[in-house]
Design a protein around this motif. Sequence first.
Motif, PDB file in Angstrom:
ATOM      1  N   VAL A 145       0.843  -1.205   0.000  1.00 19.42           N
ATOM      2  CA  VAL A 145       0.000   0.000   0.000  1.00 19.42           C
ATOM      3  C   VAL A 145       0.877   1.253   0.000  1.00 19.42           C
ATOM      4  CG1 VAL A 145      -0.451   0.594   2.449  1.00 19.42           C
ATOM      5  CG2 VAL A 145      -2.276   0.768   0.773  1.00 19.42           C
ATOM      6  N   PHE A 146       2.050   1.176   0.589  1.00 25.05           N
ATOM      7  CA  PHE A 146       2.984   2.310   0.539  1.00 25.05           C
ATOM      8  C   PHE A 146       3.490   2.517  -0.888  1.00 25.05           C
ATOM      9  CE2 PHE A 146       3.144   1.882   5.146  1.00 25.05           C
ATOM     10  CZ  PHE A 146       3.303   3.191   5.558  1.00 25.05           C
ATOM     11  N   THR A 147       3.903   1.446  -1.559  1.00 19.23           N
ATOM     12  CA  THR A 147       4.409   1.598  -2.926  1.00 19.23           C
ATOM     13  C   THR A 147       3.285   2.044  -3.867  1.00 19.23           C
ATOM     14  OG1 THR A 147       4.097  -0.763  -3.398  1.00 19.23           O
ATOM     15  CG2 THR A 147       6.255  -0.080  -2.579  1.00 19.23           C
ATOM     16  N   HIS A 148       2.081   1.547  -3.633  1.00 19.66           N
ATOM     17  CA  HIS A 148       0.914   1.961  -4.415  1.00 19.66           C
ATOM     18  C   HIS A 148       0.661   3.459  -4.250  1.00 19.66           C
ATOM     19  CE1 HIS A 148      -3.201   1.814  -6.062  1.00 19.66           C
ATOM     20  NE2 HIS A 148      -3.586   2.474  -4.994  1.00 19.66           N
ATOM     21  N   SER A 149       0.803   3.950  -3.027  1.00 18.48           N
ATOM     22  CA  SER A 149       0.509   5.375  -2.772  1.00 18.48           C
ATOM     23  C   SER A 149       1.596   6.289  -3.332  1.00 18.48           C
ATOM     24  CB  SER A 149       0.332   5.621  -1.274  1.00 18.48           C
ATOM     25  OG  SER A 149       1.548   5.435  -0.588  1.00 18.48           O
ATOM     26  N   ILE A 150       2.836   5.813  -3.375  1.00 21.17           N
ATOM     27  CA  ILE A 150       3.901   6.612  -3.999  1.00 21.17           C
ATOM     28  C   ILE A 150       3.607   6.801  -5.486  1.00 21.17           C
ATOM     29  CG2 ILE A 150       6.352   6.648  -4.630  1.00 21.17           C
ATOM     30  CD1 ILE A 150       6.911   5.191  -1.945  1.00 21.17           C
ATOM     31  N   LYS A 151       3.157   5.722  -6.121  1.00 22.12           N
ATOM     32  CA  LYS A 151       2.855   5.779  -7.554  1.00 22.12           C
ATOM     33  C   LYS A 151       1.587   6.575  -7.848  1.00 22.12           C
ATOM     34  CE  LYS A 151       5.036   1.288  -8.344  1.00 22.12           C
ATOM     35  NZ  LYS A 151       4.777  -0.156  -8.459  1.00 22.12           N
ATOM     36  N   ASN A 152       0.659   6.616  -6.901  1.00 22.80           N
ATOM     37  CA  ASN A 152      -0.646   7.265  -7.122  1.00 22.80           C
ATOM     38  C   ASN A 152      -0.856   8.450  -6.184  1.00 22.80           C
ATOM     39  OD1 ASN A 152      -2.173   5.244  -9.057  1.00 22.80           O
ATOM     40  ND2 ASN A 152      -1.132   3.984  -7.530  1.00 22.80           N
ATOM     41  N   PHE A 153       0.252   9.122  -5.834  1.00 19.11           N
ATOM     42  CA  PHE A 153       0.192  10.113  -4.766  1.00 19.11           C
ATOM     43  C   PHE A 153      -0.791  11.249  -5.055  1.00 19.11           C
ATOM     44  CE2 PHE A 153       1.479  13.744  -2.248  1.00 19.11           C
ATOM     45  CZ  PHE A 153       1.637  13.175  -0.995  1.00 19.11           C
ATOM     46  N   GLU A 154      -0.732  11.814  -6.237  1.00 16.98           N
ATOM     47  CA  GLU A 154      -1.574  12.977  -6.549  1.00 16.98           C
ATOM     48  C   GLU A 154      -3.057  12.639  -6.448  1.00 16.98           C
ATOM     49  OE1 GLU A 154      -0.620  16.130  -6.846  1.00 16.98           O
ATOM     50  OE2 GLU A 154       1.381  15.367  -6.372  1.00 16.98           O
ATOM     51  N   LYS A 155      -3.405  11.435  -6.831  1.00 15.12           N
ATOM     52  CA  LYS A 155      -4.802  11.000  -6.771  1.00 15.12           C
ATOM     53  C   LYS A 155      -5.255  10.733  -5.329  1.00 15.12           C
ATOM     54  CE  LYS A 155      -5.820   6.787  -8.318  1.00 15.12           C
ATOM     55  NZ  LYS A 155      -6.105   5.669  -9.247  1.00 15.12           N
ATOM     56  N   MET A 156      -4.325  10.334  -4.475  1.00 17.66           N
ATOM     57  CA  MET A 156      -4.683   9.866  -3.137  1.00 17.66           C
ATOM     58  C   MET A 156      -4.430  10.864  -2.019  1.00 17.66           C
ATOM     59  SD  MET A 156      -3.222   5.944  -3.362  1.00 17.66           S
ATOM     60  CE  MET A 156      -3.588   5.638  -1.631  1.00 17.66           C
ATOM     61  N   LYS A 157      -3.667  11.915  -2.259  1.00 14.16           N
ATOM     62  CA  LYS A 157      -3.180  12.782  -1.182  1.00 14.16           C
ATOM     63  C   LYS A 157      -4.307  13.490  -0.420  1.00 14.16           C
ATOM     64  CE  LYS A 157      -2.305  16.965  -3.938  1.00 14.16           C
ATOM     65  NZ  LYS A 157      -1.264  17.912  -4.394  1.00 14.16           N
TER      66      LYS A 157
END
Length: 311
Positions: free
Chosen positions: A214-226
């Motif tokens: 979930v950490f690696t997923h959030s790094i890749k999708n940061f703008e969408k998830m922040k």
Amino acid sequence: MKKILITGGAGYIGSMLSTKLVELGYQVTVLDNFSFTKNSLSHLYVFKNFKLIEGDVLNKKLFKKLISQNNIIIPLAALVGAPLCEKNKRKTIELNLNSVKFLIKNLNKNQKVLYPTTNSGYGIGAKNKYCDENTELSPISLYGRTKVNAEKEILKFKNSICFRLATVFGFSYRMRSDLLVNNFVQAAIKKNFLLIYEPHFRRNYIHIRDVVNVFTHSIKNFEKMKSKTYNVGLSSANLTKIQLAKEIKKKVKTLKIKIGHNKKDPDQRDYYVSNKRIENTGFRTKYNLQDGIDELVTFFKVSNENFINNY
């Protein structure tokens, strides 16, 4: 290359997360005071994109310098678990909450923070309703209160994502056997016996490798998830303690399970959790409860180690 600072990176989650991020090619710096083990990151010393610093986030001069040198900060350093925090109340507040306030104060607007909190903030949930990210938080321990308050501080900084983690299980380079699934499997293998208090208490669970994912997923999708908080758990593993014990018995068929009635569980959390928000970002867990039980059964059969747990 993204530069990532992980505080508490030698711990149960940190050692697995550090390993994955180094393997993915990120420049990883770990700050850890090694209060539990000095060996959990030794397999990373050969990597040029890995840096290890023995120190403490309460050393403000050191922490401030490291914050300024990295693009992404993952603050894992904390006293974790209700019993440990009750024994060390002052340090719990300093480490779990005040160090987070210090971090936020010393960030620039382009840096990013990924913060793991806990779904224990839900305390005691409604009997026929799942807790989601909009459910009112009512933590019942000092640990839960400090993590809930730290999450509020993190979210004041818009370039942040918070994860309310379910109860984590599975093998780690810095192993813990006090977490519920790990503890139950260890008892099943070593003693062939489980004594369970308040077996109806409900909990959600998540494999440690899916926490890393979930950490690696959030790094890749940061703008969408922040700027949001996400529950992170196995939607297939909202279980009572007795249901968990029966899942373990499927793998350890001779296991004897006894219900204790003469005392209360010191951990009074009781809730089911919805993970729909994180799933709606495209995240999917890869490891189910039985995967973890299989892994832990194999591990505890061969391990004679006495683990230094959090409590």
